[in-house]
Scaffold this motif. Structure first.
Motif, PDB file in Angstrom:
ATOM      1  N   GLY A 358      10.111 -33.310  26.663  1.00 44.24           N
ATOM      2  CA  GLY A 358      11.544 -33.223  26.918  1.00 44.24           C
ATOM      3  C   GLY A 358      11.857 -32.326  28.095  1.00 44.24           C
ATOM      4  O   GLY A 358      12.814 -32.556  28.831  1.00 44.24           O
ATOM      5  N   GLY A 359      11.031 -31.298  28.291  1.00 44.54           N
ATOM      6  CA  GLY A 359      11.216 -30.396  29.417  1.00 44.54           C
ATOM      7  C   GLY A 359      10.529 -30.871  30.674  1.00 44.54           C
ATOM      8  O   GLY A 359      10.523 -30.166  31.689  1.00 44.54           O
ATOM      9  N   LYS A 360       9.941 -32.068  30.608  1.00 45.80           N
ATOM     10  CA  LYS A 360       9.259 -32.689  31.746  1.00 45.80           C
ATOM     11  C   LYS A 360       8.124 -31.831  32.277  1.00 45.80           C
ATOM     12  O   LYS A 360       7.828 -31.842  33.463  1.00 45.80           O
ATOM     13  N   GLU A 361       7.488 -31.105  31.371  1.00 47.55           N
ATOM     14  CA  GLU A 361       6.290 -30.332  31.709  1.00 47.55           C
ATOM     15  C   GLU A 361       5.334 -30.426  30.536  1.00 47.55           C
ATOM     16  O   GLU A 361       5.499 -29.724  29.539  1.00 47.55           O
ATOM     17  N   PHE A 362       4.383 -31.323  30.629  1.00 44.46           N
ATOM     18  CA  PHE A 362       3.414 -31.409  29.544  1.00 44.46           C
ATOM     19  C   PHE A 362       2.116 -32.026  30.053  1.00 44.46           C
ATOM     20  O   PHE A 362       2.063 -32.618  31.139  1.00 44.46           O
ATOM     21  N   SER A 363       1.066 -31.853  29.252  1.00 41.30           N
ATOM     22  CA  SER A 363      -0.255 -32.367  29.595  1.00 41.30           C
ATOM     23  C   SER A 363      -0.816 -33.139  28.410  1.00 41.30           C
ATOM     24  O   SER A 363      -0.589 -32.770  27.257  1.00 41.30           O
ATOM     25  N   ALA A 364      -1.534 -34.203  28.724  1.00 41.47           N
ATOM     26  CA  ALA A 364      -2.197 -35.009  27.700  1.00 41.47           C
ATOM     27  C   ALA A 364      -3.692 -35.000  27.987  1.00 41.47           C
ATOM     28  O   ALA A 364      -4.115 -35.346  29.092  1.00 41.47           O
ATOM     29  N   PHE A 365      -4.467 -34.597  26.999  1.00 43.64           N
ATOM     30  CA  PHE A 365      -5.918 -34.518  27.141  1.00 43.64           C
ATOM     31  C   PHE A 365      -6.557 -35.604  26.280  1.00 43.64           C
ATOM     32  O   PHE A 365      -6.259 -35.728  25.091  1.00 43.64           O
ATOM     33  N   TYR A 366      -7.465 -36.374  26.887  1.00 44.64           N
ATOM     34  CA  TYR A 366      -8.116 -37.480  26.203  1.00 44.64           C
ATOM     35  C   TYR A 366      -9.538 -37.065  25.854  1.00 44.64           C
ATOM     36  O   TYR A 366     -10.306 -36.663  26.735  1.00 44.64           O
ATOM     37  N   LEU A 367      -9.872 -37.157  24.563  1.00 43.43           N
ATOM     38  CA  LEU A 367     -11.151 -36.657  24.081  1.00 43.43           C
ATOM     39  C   LEU A 367     -12.040 -37.773  23.553  1.00 43.43           C
ATOM     40  O   LEU A 367     -11.556 -38.754  22.980  1.00 43.43           O
ATOM     41  N   ASP A 368     -13.315 -37.581  23.720  1.00 40.73           N
ATOM     42  CA  ASP A 368     -14.342 -38.421  23.128  1.00 40.73           C
ATOM     43  C   ASP A 368     -15.427 -37.495  22.617  1.00 40.73           C
ATOM     44  O   ASP A 368     -16.029 -36.744  23.409  1.00 40.73           O
ATOM     45  N   ASP A 369     -15.646 -37.501  21.308  1.00 39.99           N
ATOM     46  CA  ASP A 369     -16.649 -36.632  20.705  1.00 39.99           C
ATOM     47  C   ASP A 369     -16.399 -35.163  21.069  1.00 39.99           C
ATOM     48  O   ASP A 369     -17.306 -34.435  21.470  1.00 39.99           O
ATOM     49  N   LYS A 370     -15.149 -34.724  20.923  1.00 44.13           N
ATOM     50  CA  LYS A 370     -14.717 -33.337  21.141  1.00 44.13           C
ATOM     51  C   LYS A 370     -14.860 -32.866  22.588  1.00 44.13           C
ATOM     52  O   LYS A 370     -14.790 -31.679  22.874  1.00 44.13           O
ATOM     53  N   ARG A 371     -15.072 -33.818  23.484  1.00 42.97           N
ATOM     54  CA  ARG A 371     -15.149 -33.467  24.914  1.00 42.97           C
ATOM     55  C   ARG A 371     -13.982 -34.116  25.646  1.00 42.97           C
ATOM     56  O   ARG A 371     -13.659 -35.276  25.392  1.00 42.97           O
ATOM     57  N   VAL A 372     -13.386 -33.374  26.572  1.00 49.36           N
ATOM     58  CA  VAL A 372     -12.275 -33.895  27.359  1.00 49.36           C
ATOM     59  C   VAL A 372     -12.850 -34.810  28.448  1.00 49.36           C
ATOM     60  O   VAL A 372     -13.601 -34.361  29.316  1.00 49.36           O
ATOM     61  N   ILE A 373     -12.483 -36.094  28.395  1.00 49.54           N
ATOM     62  CA  ILE A 373     -12.995 -37.033  29.397  1.00 49.54           C
ATOM     63  C   ILE A 373     -11.954 -37.336  30.479  1.00 49.54           C
ATOM     64  O   ILE A 373     -12.305 -37.855  31.544  1.00 49.54           O
ATOM     65  N   ALA A 374     -10.688 -37.002  30.183  1.00 50.67           N
ATOM     66  CA  ALA A 374      -9.627 -37.269  31.158  1.00 50.67           C
ATOM     67  C   ALA A 374      -8.391 -36.489  30.748  1.00 50.67           C
ATOM     68  O   ALA A 374      -8.268 -36.019  29.607  1.00 50.67           O
ATOM     69  N   ALA A 375      -7.472 -36.343  31.699  1.00 47.95           N
ATOM     70  CA  ALA A 375      -6.210 -35.666  31.408  1.00 47.95           C
ATOM     71  C   ALA A 375      -5.124 -36.192  32.331  1.00 47.95           C
ATOM     72  O   ALA A 375      -5.380 -36.521  33.489  1.00 47.95           O
ATOM     73  N   ASP A 376      -3.914 -36.271  31.800  1.00 44.86           N
ATOM     74  CA  ASP A 376      -2.716 -36.555  32.585  1.00 44.86           C
ATOM     75  C   ASP A 376      -1.849 -35.311  32.533  1.00 44.86           C
ATOM     76  O   ASP A 376      -1.535 -34.812  31.440  1.00 44.86           O
ATOM     77  N   VAL A 377      -1.463 -34.800  33.678  1.00 43.81           N
ATOM     78  CA  VAL A 377      -0.727 -33.546  33.758  1.00 43.81           C
ATOM     79  C   VAL A 377       0.579 -33.780  34.509  1.00 43.81           C
ATOM     80  O   VAL A 377       0.576 -34.312  35.623  1.00 43.81           O
ATOM     81  N   ILE A 378       1.678 -33.390  33.904  1.00 43.56           N
ATOM     82  CA  ILE A 378       2.995 -33.603  34.495  1.00 43.56           C
ATOM     83  C   ILE A 378       3.688 -32.265  34.655  1.00 43.56           C
ATOM     84  O   ILE A 378       3.968 -31.565  33.667  1.00 43.56           O
ATOM     85  N   GLY A 379       3.941 -31.873  35.892  1.00 44.37           N
ATOM     86  CA  GLY A 379       4.697 -30.659  36.174  1.00 44.37           C
ATOM     87  C   GLY A 379       4.011 -29.368  35.786  1.00 44.37           C
ATOM     88  O   GLY A 379       4.673 -28.331  35.646  1.00 44.37           O
ATOM     89  N   ARG A 380       2.685 -29.376  35.607  1.00 47.20           N
ATOM     90  CA  ARG A 380       1.951 -28.160  35.217  1.00 47.20           C
ATOM     91  C   ARG A 380       0.680 -28.050  36.069  1.00 47.20           C
ATOM     92  O   ARG A 380      -0.421 -28.325  35.606  1.00 47.20           O
ATOM     93  N   PRO A 381       0.815 -27.662  37.330  1.00 47.01           N
ATOM     94  CA  PRO A 381      -0.337 -27.649  38.240  1.00 47.01           C
ATOM     95  C   PRO A 381      -1.490 -26.771  37.766  1.00 47.01           C
ATOM     96  O   PRO A 381      -2.655 -27.094  38.010  1.00 47.01           O
TER      97      PRO A 381
END
Length: 414
Positions: A358-381
């Motif tokens: 809602g505040g247009k600042e968030f991050s999404a972390f994509y995991l496979d077997d407890k490891r981060v394989i990718a991330a989408d980051v919006i407004g949080r450099p």
């Protein structure tokens, strides 16, 4: 005789390679051939600042023309290569002349994928556009008049960037997407929903799970008047003043396949950018390469990939062996928001978010077997820099802590 490197394609990858060779001390001749009338330029601003009119033409250029002269790079624009003769190490140009090479680099990029509809010859339609070149935008921009109805076929990043510009210029915009959600191949539902709501809040309309079945043309068959679709099983005609097709890119592989080089969704190269012919390399959008990150093969369409692949090719041509090992990353700008993506989320098991959509600042972390394989980051450099380290390190993370915004991301790779 002086050695000659010929680079076919004066885009980001080709331009970076030519300059990189000189910076590494290459003393032979460098010929950089481009079929457009412009020197190497940035393509990402085409669908953003350049379309909006806030980026000047010359600001797109990666380097001033004088730089190529200073580096003794023979820049030949408006030059189309028709074929390669591997036996004589020569290329044939459209004007009938031939150029010899000692090493040949194919940096041919790609072209916008065209609609595949029966009886459609899109080349004759005045108001059907794609986004790939300066000339594409110059033709389109003249028709971006407030009140005009724009239909965008394809809900990928390029289409959404154009949608953001169009509504700012007062156009009425509708996006058609075949999948049930936006960006379904490259991001998770959380980010898809955020992007959709961001655009809806600015007045963009969407038709999801929508199949384009044909274009309605005027009597002279020179203009599109509407798009015939079936959305959720219901046929509909959508009126349009102009239509943008943003359904992906087709790699330009014809020169390679024409001389028997392997092609598989791109020109097949090894980790050093080499084809099976020791005298021919391929880089950038047109190349399919091994990926240490995925463990398989991949073709990437991005500025970071073009730059890194040019660096690898320059090392190869200078007699060094520096394999491509970079993690894929991308970015997009929409309504002044910066979206940054690292890694490839396909096949993820779990998505963890932190921050406020809602505040247009968030991050999404994509995991496979407890490891981060990718991330989408919006407004949080700061999150993005930490996400790049998480993806490259492949460390196991505590999921509960990852979702807790109070826990510094840097602590996971400390």
């Amino acid at each position: 005789m002086e050695e000659r490197i010929v680079i076919v394609g004066a885009g980001q990858a080709g331009g970076e390679l030519a300059a990189g060779l000189r910076k590494q001390g290459y003393q032979g001749r460098i010929l950089l051939l481009g079929d457009e009338p412009h020197p190497p330029y940035q393509r990402p601003p085409l669908s953003k600042g350049f379309l909006l009119g806030k980026v000047a033409l010359t600001d797109l250029y990666l380097k001033p023309r004088s730089t190529y002269e200073r580096f003794d790079i023979e820049l030949r624009l408006g030059t189309r290569v028709e074929s390669i003769d591997r036996s004589t190490r020569e290329i044939s140009l459209q004007d009938g002349s031939r150029l010899p090479y000692d090493k040949l680099v194919l940096a041919t990029g790609g072209r916008a994928r065209r609609l595949s509809l029966p009886g459609l010859d899109s080349a004759t339609l005045e108001n059907l556009f794609s986004v790939r070149s300066i000339s594409d935008i110059e033709a389109m921009r003249a028709k971006f008049v407030s009140g005009n109805r724009l239909i965008i076929i394809g809900g990928g990043y390029v289409g959404l960037e154009v949608a953001a510009v169009a509504v700012q210029l007062g156009l009425r915009v509708m996006v058609l997407e075949a999948a049930p959600r936006l960006l379904s191949r490259v991001t998770g539902p959380e980010v898809s929903s955020f992007i959709e709501q961001l655009h809806r809040g600015r007045g963009v309309e969407f038709r999801l799970s929508c199949e384009v079945q044909g274009l309605a043309l005027d009597e002279a068959r020179q203009k599109v008047r509407g798009v015939n679709v079936v959305c959720h099983g219901v046929p509909e005609r959508l009126d349009a003043d102009l239509v943008l097709v943003g359904i992906g890119l087709v790699p330009n592989t014809e020169l390679a396949s024409g001389v028997g080089l392997a092609v598989d969704d791109g020109i097949v190269v090894d980790e050093y950018a080499c084809t099976a012919d020791p005298a021919i390399l391929a880089i950038g959008d047109c190349a399919n390469q091994p990926s240490a990150y995925t463990g398989g093969r991949i073709r990437l369409e991005s500025v970071p990939n073009a730059i890194e692949h040019a660096r690898v090719a320059a090392a190869t041509l200078m007699g060094k062996r520096e394999p491509y090992a970079a993690i894929p990353w991308f970015w997009s700008d929409q309504y002044g928001l910066k979206l940054q993506m690292v890694g490839l989320s396909s096949g993820y098991e779990q998505c963890i978010t932190r921050g406020s959509a809602g505040g247009k600042e968030f991050s999404a972390f994509y995991l496979d077997d407890k490891r981060v394989i990718a991330a989408d980051v919006i407004g949080r450099p700061a999150d993005f820099m930490a996400a790049k380290r998480l993806v490259s390190s492949r460390v196991e993370v505590d999921v509960a802590r990852l979702g807790d915004a109070a826990v510094p991301l840097a602590s996971f790779t400390a």
